[in-house]
Design a protein around this motif. Structure first.
Motif, short mmCIF file in Angstrom:
data_model
loop_
_atom_site.label_atom_id
_atom_site.label_comp_id
_atom_site.label_asym_id
_atom_site.label_seq_id
_atom_site.Cartn_x
_atom_site.Cartn_y
_atom_site.Cartn_z
N HIS A 28 1.28 -0.87 -0.01
CA HIS A 28 0.15 0.35 -0.19
C HIS A 28 0.41 1.10 0.26
O HIS A 28 0.81 2.30 -0.52
N LEU A 29 1.76 1.32 1.19
CA LEU A 29 2.74 2.42 0.62
C LEU A 29 3.50 2.28 -0.32
O LEU A 29 3.83 4.48 -1.11
N PHE A 30 3.76 1.92 -1.01
CA PHE A 30 4.32 1.64 -2.67
C PHE A 30 3.90 1.94 -3.57
O PHE A 30 4.09 2.69 -4.43
N LEU A 68 11.73 -0.54 -1.03
CA LEU A 68 10.65 -1.38 -0.98
C LEU A 68 10.78 -2.06 -2.51
O LEU A 68 9.78 -2.95 -2.59
N ARG A 69 11.50 -1.68 -3.71
CA ARG A 69 10.71 -2.45 -4.83
C ARG A 69 11.78 -3.15 -4.63
O ARG A 69 11.56 -4.12 -5.19
N LEU A 77 9.69 -5.92 -7.64
CA LEU A 77 9.21 -4.70 -8.39
C LEU A 77 10.25 -4.45 -9.22
O LEU A 77 11.14 -4.17 -9.11
N PRO A 78 9.72 -4.15 -10.98
CA PRO A 78 10.32 -4.33 -11.92
C PRO A 78 10.65 -2.46 -11.03
O PRO A 78 10.24 -1.45 -10.56
N GLU A 121 10.73 0.23 -13.26
CA GLU A 121 9.02 0.69 -13.70
C GLU A 121 8.41 1.27 -13.07
O GLU A 121 7.85 2.82 -13.30
N VAL A 122 7.74 0.12 -12.00
CA VAL A 122 7.08 1.01 -11.47
C VAL A 122 7.09 2.05 -10.16
O VAL A 122 8.59 1.41 -9.32
N VAL A 123 6.36 2.92 -10.43
CA VAL A 123 7.09 4.11 -8.96
C VAL A 123 5.17 4.21 -8.00
O VAL A 123 3.96 4.42 -9.21
N PRO A 124 5.96 5.21 -7.24
CA PRO A 124 4.93 5.29 -6.87
C PRO A 124 4.12 5.91 -7.41
O PRO A 124 4.54 7.04 -8.47
#
Length: 149
Positions: A14-16, A76-77, A82-83, A85-88
């Motif tokens: 959730h935070l990410f 957290l990544r 997580l890859p 490319e994924v950002v918050p």
């Protein structure tokens, strides 16, 4: 404090995803508002992340607000696998922000505010802008309710 891994992953996810976390300062609250985890566990997880420099904390009116830092994003990544490319959500550029800059003053005459050509008049008829009223411009003293002469 020992926590189940599924609760830790739920809070971290959730935070990410959001980039921020809000929690009430209530250690006996059975569940957090956004995550299906006891509020005490959320408070302790965020305290741990804060001590390591992964989140920035603000406290106001019995609510904690945590903001993810760049180091926290990397941690957290790695933790959540997580890859890159994924950002918050808070790190994504808003597509409408660039579009809004050009249209900011399109409707008005270039001044700020949205009260039309004459500005805000209010119930006093533009008091303070030389808009009339019973202000004496002849330099005479106008004290009290009397006419003066």
């Amino acid at each position: 404090m020992l926590l189940p891994k599924k609760n830790r992953v739920a809070v971290y996810s959730h935070l990410f995803k959001e980039g921020t976390m809000v929690a009430k300062k209530d250690t006996v609250l059975p569940k957090h508002n956004a995550v299906d985890v006891p509020n005490l566990e959320v408070l302790n997880l965020m305290k741990s992340l804060k001590s390591r420099g992964y989140v920035r904390e603000t406290f106001c009116w019995q609510y904690f607000y945590w903001y993810l830092t760049d180091e926290g994003v990397e941690y957290l990544r790695e933790y959540l696998h997580l890859p890159a490319e994924v950002v918050p959500q808070t790190h994504k550029k808003a597509a409408s922000a660039a579009r809004m800059e050009g249209d900011q003053f399109a409707a008005g005459d270039g001044r700020r505010g949205g009260f039309g050509q004459g500005g805000f008049q209010g119930e006093r008829g533009g008091f303070g802008r030389g808009g009339g009223g019973d202000y004496r411009r002849d330099g005479g003293a106008a004290f009290g309710r009397g006419g003066g002469n």
